[in-house]
Write a protein that holds these residues in place. Structure first.
Motif, PDB file in Angstrom:
ATOM      1  N   GLY A  15       0.826  -1.093  -0.033  1.00 24.02           N
ATOM      2  CA  GLY A  15      -0.219   0.088   0.084  1.00 24.02           C
ATOM      3  C   GLY A  15       0.701   1.380   0.164  1.00 24.02           C
ATOM      4  O   GLY A  15       2.038   1.319   0.078  1.00 24.02           O
ATOM      5  N   ALA A  16       0.332   2.452   0.031  1.00 30.54           N
ATOM      6  CA  ALA A  16       0.797   3.662   0.030  1.00 30.54           C
ATOM      7  C   ALA A  16       1.214   3.723   1.358  1.00 30.54           C
ATOM      8  O   ALA A  16       1.161   2.778   2.544  1.00 30.54           O
ATOM      9  CB  ALA A  16      -0.043   4.747   0.158  1.00 30.54           C
ATOM     10  N   ASP A  17       2.718   4.447   1.719  1.00 34.02           N
ATOM     11  CA  ASP A  17       3.577   4.454   2.764  1.00 34.02           C
ATOM     12  C   ASP A  17       2.575   5.088   4.030  1.00 34.02           C
ATOM     13  O   ASP A  17       2.627   6.332   4.052  1.00 34.02           O
ATOM     14  CB  ASP A  17       4.663   5.038   2.664  1.00 34.02           C
TER      15      ASP A  17
ATOM     16  N   PRO B 159      -7.544  -2.341   2.302  1.00 31.50           N
ATOM     17  CA  PRO B 159      -7.848  -2.228   3.548  1.00 31.50           C
ATOM     18  C   PRO B 159      -7.697  -0.832   4.324  1.00 31.50           C
ATOM     19  O   PRO B 159      -7.870  -0.878   5.532  1.00 31.50           O
ATOM     20  CB  PRO B 159      -6.668  -2.988   4.265  1.00 31.50           C
ATOM     21  N   GLU B 160      -7.957   0.151   3.472  1.00 29.72           N
ATOM     22  CA  GLU B 160      -7.858   1.641   3.945  1.00 29.72           C
ATOM     23  C   GLU B 160      -8.850   2.075   4.859  1.00 29.72           C
ATOM     24  O   GLU B 160      -8.644   2.962   5.706  1.00 29.72           O
ATOM     25  CB  GLU B 160      -7.834   2.621   2.883  1.00 29.72           C
ATOM     26  N   ILE B 161      -9.985   1.195   4.789  1.00 27.26           N
ATOM     27  CA  ILE B 161     -10.960   1.580   5.832  1.00 27.26           C
ATOM     28  C   ILE B 161     -10.491   1.334   7.298  1.00 27.26           C
ATOM     29  O   ILE B 161     -10.883   2.145   8.318  1.00 27.26           O
ATOM     30  CB  ILE B 161     -12.362   0.591   6.030  1.00 27.26           C
TER      31      ILE B 161
ATOM     32  N   GLY C  33      -4.048  -2.195  -0.785  1.00 24.97           N
ATOM     33  CA  GLY C  33      -4.281  -0.565  -0.837  1.00 24.97           C
ATOM     34  C   GLY C  33      -3.738  -0.085  -2.087  1.00 24.97           C
ATOM     35  O   GLY C  33      -4.092  -0.562  -3.241  1.00 24.97           O
ATOM     36  N   GLY C  34      -2.853   0.914  -2.186  1.00 23.89           N
ATOM     37  CA  GLY C  34      -2.062   1.317  -3.145  1.00 23.89           C
ATOM     38  C   GLY C  34      -1.365   0.228  -3.940  1.00 23.89           C
ATOM     39  O   GLY C  34      -1.381   0.246  -5.288  1.00 23.89           O
ATOM     40  N   GLY C  35      -1.147  -0.674  -3.376  1.00 19.77           N
ATOM     41  CA  GLY C  35      -0.404  -1.741  -4.339  1.00 19.77           C
ATOM     42  C   GLY C  35      -1.500  -2.633  -5.109  1.00 19.77           C
ATOM     43  O   GLY C  35      -1.254  -3.259  -6.326  1.00 19.77           O
ATOM     44  N   CYS C  36      -2.667  -2.839  -4.587  1.00 22.78           N
ATOM     45  CA  CYS C  36      -3.809  -3.495  -5.267  1.00 22.78           C
ATOM     46  C   CYS C  36      -4.067  -2.746  -6.466  1.00 22.78           C
ATOM     47  O   CYS C  36      -4.143  -3.039  -7.532  1.00 22.78           O
ATOM     48  CB  CYS C  36      -4.998  -3.700  -4.462  1.00 22.78           C
ATOM     49  N   GLU C  37      -4.223  -1.248  -6.050  1.00 23.90           N
ATOM     50  CA  GLU C  37      -4.592  -0.184  -7.082  1.00 23.90           C
ATOM     51  C   GLU C  37      -3.486  -0.177  -8.203  1.00 23.90           C
ATOM     52  O   GLU C  37      -3.786  -0.103  -9.311  1.00 23.90           O
ATOM     53  CB  GLU C  37      -4.760   1.091  -6.567  1.00 23.90           C
ATOM     54  N   LEU C  38      -2.200  -0.172  -8.037  1.00 22.80           N
ATOM     55  CA  LEU C  38      -1.275  -0.238  -8.937  1.00 22.80           C
ATOM     56  C   LEU C  38      -1.265  -1.308  -9.831  1.00 22.80           C
ATOM     57  O   LEU C  38      -1.216  -1.176 -11.024  1.00 22.80           O
ATOM     58  CB  LEU C  38       0.192   0.031  -8.123  1.00 22.80           C
TER      59      LEU C  38
END
Ligand code: CAA
Length: 258
Positions: A64-66, A131-133, A108-113
């Motif tokens: 995900g994002a850091d 899992p951002e929630i 998160g951002g990893g799935c989105e990337l």
């Protein structure tokens, strides 16, 4: 070009970009996203590259994002900088095909990337999630939109509202990934797939990518018209003459248009 957070190898017309922040499970900090944008732009403009693979490690594509980098930011910071707008555009404006080769966590951002890439090949140990929630935010690199289009509203809501992870079998079942392979074979399979794309008429490869992506941007009627016009326009290429002649002469085509 030496990077700190990614490793780039170019071989046989394929650029392999490996995310490389092992201590943070390849969390996407601004350094990594900046280097990834640079490497993608360079690969897109490099005549020795016909297909790009983005991958991570066996444990994590990207978690995900850091979170450390984001945790103290304010609304003024993130809205003022339009956080993630430039980073995501850098990936989606690449015209050459990008394969995401996902092993381990893509969260998160990893799935989105991974979803920004043209298709996802995944290892049997892959785990996808939004899992951002759990952090008191929503996805910020396209998850609520792309996951919903790829897997439908019900599963997308389930993933975003509960923050649960999806395994490789479920990801294949619901169409998030194109194929699942044993973890040990992931990179070899991604390279083999990229090599197959690299053999094709490259002008046609660009046309395929634009046409399929059109399906996410427009109505069916406009998309069908776009496809038909692209199909027509390819009759102006040498590669169409060569491809069809080769079929009729029962030989392999020698494509030359780029
Ligand atoms: N950001 C920053 N650091 C991260 C990270 C992230 N997203 N994910 C993992 N790390 C770090 C951990 O902090 C830890 O570092 P330290 O050793 O220095 O403490 C290291 O990576 C290893 O992680 P864990 O010890 O947690 O490893 P684990 O195997 O026990 O758990 C995991 C793995 C389930 C992936 C867990 O790390 C995790 O839940 N990570 C966060 C996932 C997440 O919430 N992602 C969404 C981020 S927000 C986002 O992406 C917004 C957006 O849409 C753009």
């Amino acid at each position: 070009m030496a990077y700190e957070t990614i490793i780039v190898e170019i071989e046989d017309y394929v650029a392999l970009i490996r995310l490389n922040r092992p201590d943070a499970l390849n969390a996407l900090n601004s350094k990594l996203m900046g280097e990834l944008s640079e490497a993608l732009t360079a690969a897109d403009g490099n005549d020795n590259v016909r297909c790009i693979i983005i991958t991570g490690s066996e444990k994590a594509f990207a978690a995900g994002a850091d979170i450390k980098e984001m945790s103290e930011k304010t609304f003024v910071d993130v809205f003022g900088d339009d956080m993630f707008a430039a980073e995501t555009e850098a990936v989606t404006r690449v015209r050459k095909p990008i394969i995401a080769a996902v092993a381990g966590y893509a969260l998160g951002g990893g799935c989105e990337l991974a979803m920004m890439c043209d298709f996802i090949l995944c290892a049997d140990n892959a785990k996808f999630g939004q899992p951002e929630i759990n952090l008191g935010v929503v996805a910020g690199m396209g998850g609520t939109q792309r996951l919903t289009r790829f897997v439908g509203k019900s599963k997308s809501m389930d993933m975003h509202l509960t923050g649960r992870f999806m395994d490789a079998a479920e990801a294949e079942r619901c169409g998030l990934v194109s194929r699942v392979v044993p973890a040990k074979e992931l990179i070899a399979e991604a390279k083999k797939t990229a090599a197959k794309i690299a053999e094709k008429s490259q002008i046609t490869v660009l046309a395929v990518k634009e046409s399929v992506n059109r399906a996410y941007e427009t109505t069916m009627r406009e998309g069908l018209l776009f496809e038909r016009r692209v199909f027509h326009s390819l009759f102006s290429t040498e590669d169409q003459k060569e491809g069809m002649a080769a079929f009729l002469e029962k030989r392999s085509p020698q494509f030359r248009d780029r």
